[in-house]
Structure formats: C-alpha cells, structure tokens
Write an enzyme that holds these catalytic residues in place. Structure first.
Site, mmCIF file in Angstrom:
data_model
loop_
_atom_site.group_PDB
_atom_site.id
_atom_site.type_symbol
_atom_site.label_atom_id
_atom_site.label_comp_id
_atom_site.label_asym_id
_atom_site.label_seq_id
_atom_site.Cartn_x
_atom_site.Cartn_y
_atom_site.Cartn_z
ATOM 1 N N THR A 189 0.857 -1.181 0.000
ATOM 2 C CA THR A 189 0.000 0.000 0.000
ATOM 3 C C THR A 189 0.894 1.232 0.000
ATOM 4 O OG1 THR A 189 -0.035 0.078 2.382
ATOM 5 C CG2 THR A 189 -1.809 -1.139 1.338
ATOM 6 N N GLU A 334 -6.028 -3.563 -0.817
ATOM 7 C CA GLU A 334 -6.443 -4.679 0.037
ATOM 8 C C GLU A 334 -7.639 -5.447 -0.532
ATOM 9 O OE1 GLU A 334 -5.511 -1.719 1.028
ATOM 10 O OE2 GLU A 334 -4.530 -1.742 2.984
ATOM 11 N N LYS A 442 -13.871 18.151 10.730
ATOM 12 C CA LYS A 442 -14.880 18.231 11.782
ATOM 13 C C LYS A 442 -14.931 19.664 12.287
ATOM 14 C CE LYS A 442 -16.867 15.325 15.227
ATOM 15 N NZ LYS A 442 -16.688 14.408 16.336
ATOM 16 N N TRP A 447 -19.606 17.027 10.701
ATOM 17 C CA TRP A 447 -18.747 16.539 9.630
ATOM 18 C C TRP A 447 -18.954 17.330 8.347
ATOM 19 C CZ3 TRP A 447 -15.379 13.466 11.693
ATOM 20 C CH2 TRP A 447 -15.738 12.594 12.722
HETATM 21 P P1 AMP Z 1 -5.050 2.259 -2.843
HETATM 22 O O1 AMP Z 1 -4.932 1.109 -1.928
HETATM 23 O O2 AMP Z 1 -3.792 3.051 -2.952
HETATM 24 O O3 AMP Z 1 -5.578 1.839 -4.161
HETATM 25 O O4 AMP Z 1 -6.081 3.276 -2.227
HETATM 26 C C1 AMP Z 1 -7.369 2.866 -1.879
HETATM 27 C C2 AMP Z 1 -8.155 4.058 -1.436
HETATM 28 O O5 AMP Z 1 -8.369 4.945 -2.532
HETATM 29 C C3 AMP Z 1 -9.534 3.743 -0.955
HETATM 30 O O6 AMP Z 1 -9.544 3.262 0.366
HETATM 31 C C4 AMP Z 1 -10.222 5.089 -1.093
HETATM 32 O O7 AMP Z 1 -9.886 5.960 -0.043
HETATM 33 C C5 AMP Z 1 -9.599 5.625 -2.354
HETATM 34 N N1 AMP Z 1 -10.489 5.348 -3.486
HETATM 35 C C6 AMP Z 1 -10.404 4.366 -4.391
HETATM 36 N N2 AMP Z 1 -11.398 4.462 -5.295
HETATM 37 C C7 AMP Z 1 -12.129 5.545 -4.942
HETATM 38 C C8 AMP Z 1 -13.296 6.169 -5.464
HETATM 39 N N3 AMP Z 1 -13.895 5.740 -6.552
HETATM 40 N N4 AMP Z 1 -13.784 7.243 -4.787
HETATM 41 C C9 AMP Z 1 -13.189 7.722 -3.676
HETATM 42 N N5 AMP Z 1 -12.074 7.182 -3.157
HETATM 43 C C10 AMP Z 1 -11.553 6.099 -3.775
#
Ligand code: AMP
Length: 548
Positions: A189, A334, A442, A447
């Site tokens: 990640t 994940e 916040k 929120w």
């Molecule tokens: P990653 O593991 O780097 O792919 O990041 C995953 C995170 O990206 C998710 O937990 C979200 O916070 C964000 N994310 C992925 N897709 C979206 C989406 N369509 N809209 C908003 N946030 C997203």
C-alpha cells in the site's frame, strides 16, 4: 455428500494458456520507453512466459520466492506477471514513484532475490541497491542487449539483460498445478501513514477477482474490445486488467510511461481503443488536452474511473462533449482492488440531475464482495444514503492479513476489513465515499465532506484540480480550506468561487479560504496528497488571524 464436478484448482497460468489457445492471434501493443510501438500476440506472450519461467529457475528462483518488478506497463511486464506466478513464485510489483527510501524498505521487507527493472530507473536502482545487499542477487534490465545501460550496483548483485537471458532459455517449461491458495502477487500500500504494508494475493483470489471483474455489470470485456491499460501494473495489478482482459481475449494496449493527455489521446486514436481504466488525474489531463487541442476520441466508448472520487463534472463533460460513458468504481490494494462498480443503467422517471448524482457515487457491490457501513455507535448504519460511518468489506479477494502478519490479523472477529473510508449506502445499494477517515473535516462537531466540496470546485470554469483539507481553527476546531490549480490561461477569483459555494452548500460548509497554487502534490499512486497539504496548510487560518 460432495458434488461430482471436476475439482481443478484456480491457477493464474490457465488464464494465459486459455488466451494463447483460444485468442492466440489477439494483439498486445506496448509503447516502449523510447516511444516506439511494439506488437505481439497472446500466443507469443505465453511461449515467452514459459521461456521466462526457465530463466527464473536458472536464476535460482524457487516456488514461494519473491521476485520484484520496477516497470511500466509493457509486454515484458505482462510476461513477468505470468511467468513468476505461474512457476509458483510471488510477483512483487514495486511502485517506482515511491521514494528510494520506501522502495528499499519494501524490497528489504519482501526479501526479493531478483529484481526486473525498466532502464528508466537507473537513479532509483543505484540509490536503493546499496541498501539491499544480503538478499538481492540480480537486477535484470528489461531490455535488449543494444538497449542496456550502465548501472552501478554493489558487489554481489549482478546486472543482467532480459533479452539475453530469454535467448539462452527454451520453452520446455510446463505450467505446474499446485494449491490455489498459494501466494501469487505482492503489492505494498502507498503508506500515507507509517510504512507501506504488503498485500499478498493468491492464485485463487486473483482468478476469482478476474472472473467477477469481467462480469457484464463490471468491465464486461470481450473479444474485439481494445482495452488500454492506463492504470499502472505496479499498482494493485492494474486493477486486475492484465488478468481480466487476457481471460476475455480482448486486445491490450499498454501506454508505458507516457500518461499525459496528448500521449494518451494519441495512442487511443492510433490503436482504436474502445475502453480504458485509470485514476481521475489522468482523465482530467486527457479532458484538458482534448479541450485545448480540439482533438476528438474516435473510438473510445467507456472510461472506467477509480482510485479517487470521480468529480461529477468529469462524468458530464466526457458524456456531453465526447459521447464517452464514465463508469465509477471503488476499491483498494487490500481488495484486489474491485469492490463496487457503478454500472450504467436507465432509471425510469429520473431527471438529469438525479442521474448524475447516481452515477457519481462509487456504485454497488460486485458479487463475491460484501460491504457495510458502521456508525459511531458500532452498529451497522441503515441504507438511507445519509447515515455515514466506517466502510467495511469482506469477500473472496479481500486481504486477511498483511505480509509477514498472521492470517486474519487485518480483519475483525466476523471477518470484516475496515477500509479507512467514510461512506453511506443508499436504498438501492449505491455506495458513496464522503472521505478517507483521516481526511474528514470536523467543524464545531459537524462533519464536512471534503470530496463534495472538491467536486463543486472542479465543476467551476477555470479550475483544473482542487483539494479541500482541514485547517486548525480556534473556535470551530477545524475549518475547510480550498486549494485550487487554475486551468491553462484561466485566472481564479477566490471571491467568485466562495460566492458559488454560498449558493450550493450550507453556510458552515463554505471554505474559510481559497488558495491558488501552481500545482497540487500527488502520491505515488496518482492521488492528491492531502497529507502533504494538511502539513503545509494546517496552521494557515491561525497564521492569517495572527497577521491580521
Ligand atoms: P489504494 O490502496 O492506494 O488503491 O487506495 C485505496 C483508497 O483509494 C480507498 O480506500 C479510497 O480511499 C480511495 N479510493 C479508491 N477508489 C475511490 C473512489 N472511486 N472514490 C473515492 N475514493 C476512492
């Protein structure tokens, strides 16, 4: 009584074997580092992947070993995906946009024995390699002998040439069959807080994800489709596309490192691309290029967007100005990554505004995944589109524990994984992310959704990109701050922007300041780095008050 059906383990190698056998002549087109185009077919990719498995064995790679890649999207990266996992080793894709410190941390943590790298990463290799002595034995450059470049590596780490090794190997390798739960891929990640953590995919999770992700309501790829892989293969298996598109027999077009609007549009038109998937930043860049150059997209019908929230203005612009359907998806490293998908549909009696609102949400759950939202009281929130809380997920391709940790350690007692996203689900099951939990603002105990405020900003003329972060406020604890980048040739008037907000949101949601920047910082996965912005602007309002 057990059923009497064939019990064949789900193996990644079967995907490329299927493509070679049934879609052997279908093309894989790659834009290489020097900008030239390379063409091959699934039949050749499969043969070369077998040859590559022989190379890996000669390099001492054994089942279970981690083999790293530091590479753009290309046919060689595709060969690595299949050869490494197919021989029982673990394909560890490393994000080259991370700092050298993070890259060496990741390579050490995974203890990769061999690293395959594109020639554009010499500086990164030379900085990271001295920290890898002990387990890294060889760096293989993804190049022909003529394309080799010098790389200074510590004693004990050999520098090898991919095509030389390939020429010396043969194709006698036979894909082995083993336990489908065997680890196949590893992706860390991006680690916006703390060190990156490794998600370890299995053959079973990858094949199930590929099958589900290609359902008609999701990617729905088929022979004849020409899919451009804009999402990098070093990030969450490029959303599984190197498996879904190959299993479907669709043509794959790999843009390599050239992801600016002009390069993407040029390749899309030259290669008659019908569908592509990527993060909003890339599609915003494409849209800006189309608008300024007047170029059209001749064959593209669908753009799939995920990785960050898709601004409604982007959906509207591609639809109205270019006849392209934008489909919004949500997922994370994940979750392999697909969790939800906003499938195009017709809803009777819905007006244009309601349709755009529906399409802008992150979509409904695809079969194989379940989601729920848990409120601050610890109970599941109702599906009313309003009640928000922590988004949790579980399913066949969701992480159970990070690499090096025990199985199940990333889940709660009922097997749910907490995503770190704040979301609400409406009565039709359509999920909407309002924030990352750490990005939530916040104000006076209420929120405020930064995503909603950002979507308004990018819908205004003159604004190319926007981020909203929390700034410390003496009375309200936190207040929203809007950071914007202007479109080329546009001038942003902060007062006019604030006047727009006053029309569109509750008074306490209106940002306390609009700050125009030359550019916004991005993370290694192409998302706006709110962490960097928060650190930089956290005390902006306090300093402004003091100065006044
Ligand atoms: P990653 O593991 O780097 O792919 O990041 C995953 C995170 O990206 C998710 O937990 C979200 O916070 C964000 N994310 C992925 N897709 C979206 C989406 N369509 N809209 C908003 N946030 C997203």
């Amino acid at each position: 009584m057990l059923g009497l059906m064939q019990d064949r383990p789900l193996m990644i190698a079967d995907i490329i074997r299927h493509a070679a056998r049934h879609h052997g002549a279908t093309e894989v087109v790659s834009r290489l580092i020097d900008g030239s185009l390379h063409r091959t077919t699934y039949a050749v990719v499969e043969r070369r992947a077998r040859r590559l498995a022989g190379v890996l064995m000669r390099l001492g790679v054994a089942p279970g070993d981690r083999v790293a890649t530091l590479a753009w999207n290309s046919f060689r990266h595709l060969e690595l995906y299949y050869a490494i996992s197919g021989m029982g080793a673990v394909c560890h894709t490393v994000n080259p946009r991370l700092s050298a410190d993070d890259v060496s941390y990741i390579l050490n943590h995974a203890a990769d024995g061999v690293l395959f790298a594109d020639t554009s990463f010499v500086t990164l290799l030379e900085t990271a390699a001295p920290l890898l002595a002990g387990h890294l034995r060889a760096v293989v450059l993804l190049a022909s002998p003529a394309e080799m470049v010098p790389v200074t590596l510590p004693a004990g780490i050999a520098l090898l040439c991919y095509e030389t090794l390939m020429a010396e190997a043969d194709e006698a390798f036979d894909w082995p069959v083993f336990d489908e739960r065997t680890a196949s891929g590893l992706c860390y990640t991006s680690g916006t807080t703390g060190r990156p953590k490794g998600v370890l995919y299995s053959h079973r999770s990858t094949v199930l994800h590929a099958m589900a992700a290609n359902g008609a309501a999701v990617f729905g790829l088929k022979p004849g489709d020409r899919a451009m892989l804009v999402v990098p293969m070093f990030h969450v298996n490029a959303w599984g596309s190197p498996f879904t598109a190959v299993a479907a027999g669709a043509t794959l077009i790999m843009p390599g490192r050239h992801l600016d609007g002009a390069s993407v549009a040029g390749l899309m038109n030259a290669e008659r691309v019908s569908v592509s998937a990527g993060v909003p930043t890339v599609w915003l860049g494409l849209l800006a290029h189309l608008r300024t150059s007047g170029e059209r997209l001749a064959t593209v019908r669908r753009l799939i967007i995920g990785g960050s929230a898709c601004p409604p203005a982007l959906i509207e612009a591609f639809d109205r100005e270019y006849g392209v359907t934008v489909e919004h998806a949500w997922g994370m490293t994940e979750t392999s990554p697909l969790g939800t998908f906003n499938t195009p549909r017709v809803v009777e009696g819905e007006d244009a505004a309601a349709a755009l609102r529906r399409k802008s949400k992150q979509g409904t759950t695809i079969f194989g995944i379940d989601i729920r939202v848990v409120g601050s009281d610890g109970r599941e929130a109702p599906w009313d589109g309003q009640s928000s809380g922590d988004l949790q997920v579980r399913g066949h391709w969701v992480c159970s524990g990070y690499y090096g940790d025990p199985p199940g350690s990333a889940n709660d007692a009922e097997g749910w994984f907490t995503t770190g996203d704040v979301a609400a689900i409406d009565a039709s099951g359509n999920m909407e992310i309002t924030d990352r939990s750490k990005d939530v603002i916040k104000s006076g105990g209420e929120w405020i959704s930064s995503i909603l405020l950002e979507n308004i900003a990018v819908s205004l003329p003159g604004i190319a990109e926007a981020a909203v972060v929390a700034a410390v406020h003496p009375k309200w604890d936190e207040r929203p701050l809007l950071l914007v980048v202007a479109r080329p040739d546009a001038v942003i008037d902060p007062d006019a922007v604030l006047a727009e907000y006053r029309q569109r949101v509750a008074k306490y949601w209106v940002p306390d300041a609009v700050i125009v920047l030359d550019e916004l910082p991005h993370t290694a996965t192409g998302k706006i780095s709110k962490l960097t912005l928060r650190q930089r602007f956290r005390n902006y309002l306090l300093e402004r008050t003091a100065a006044e």
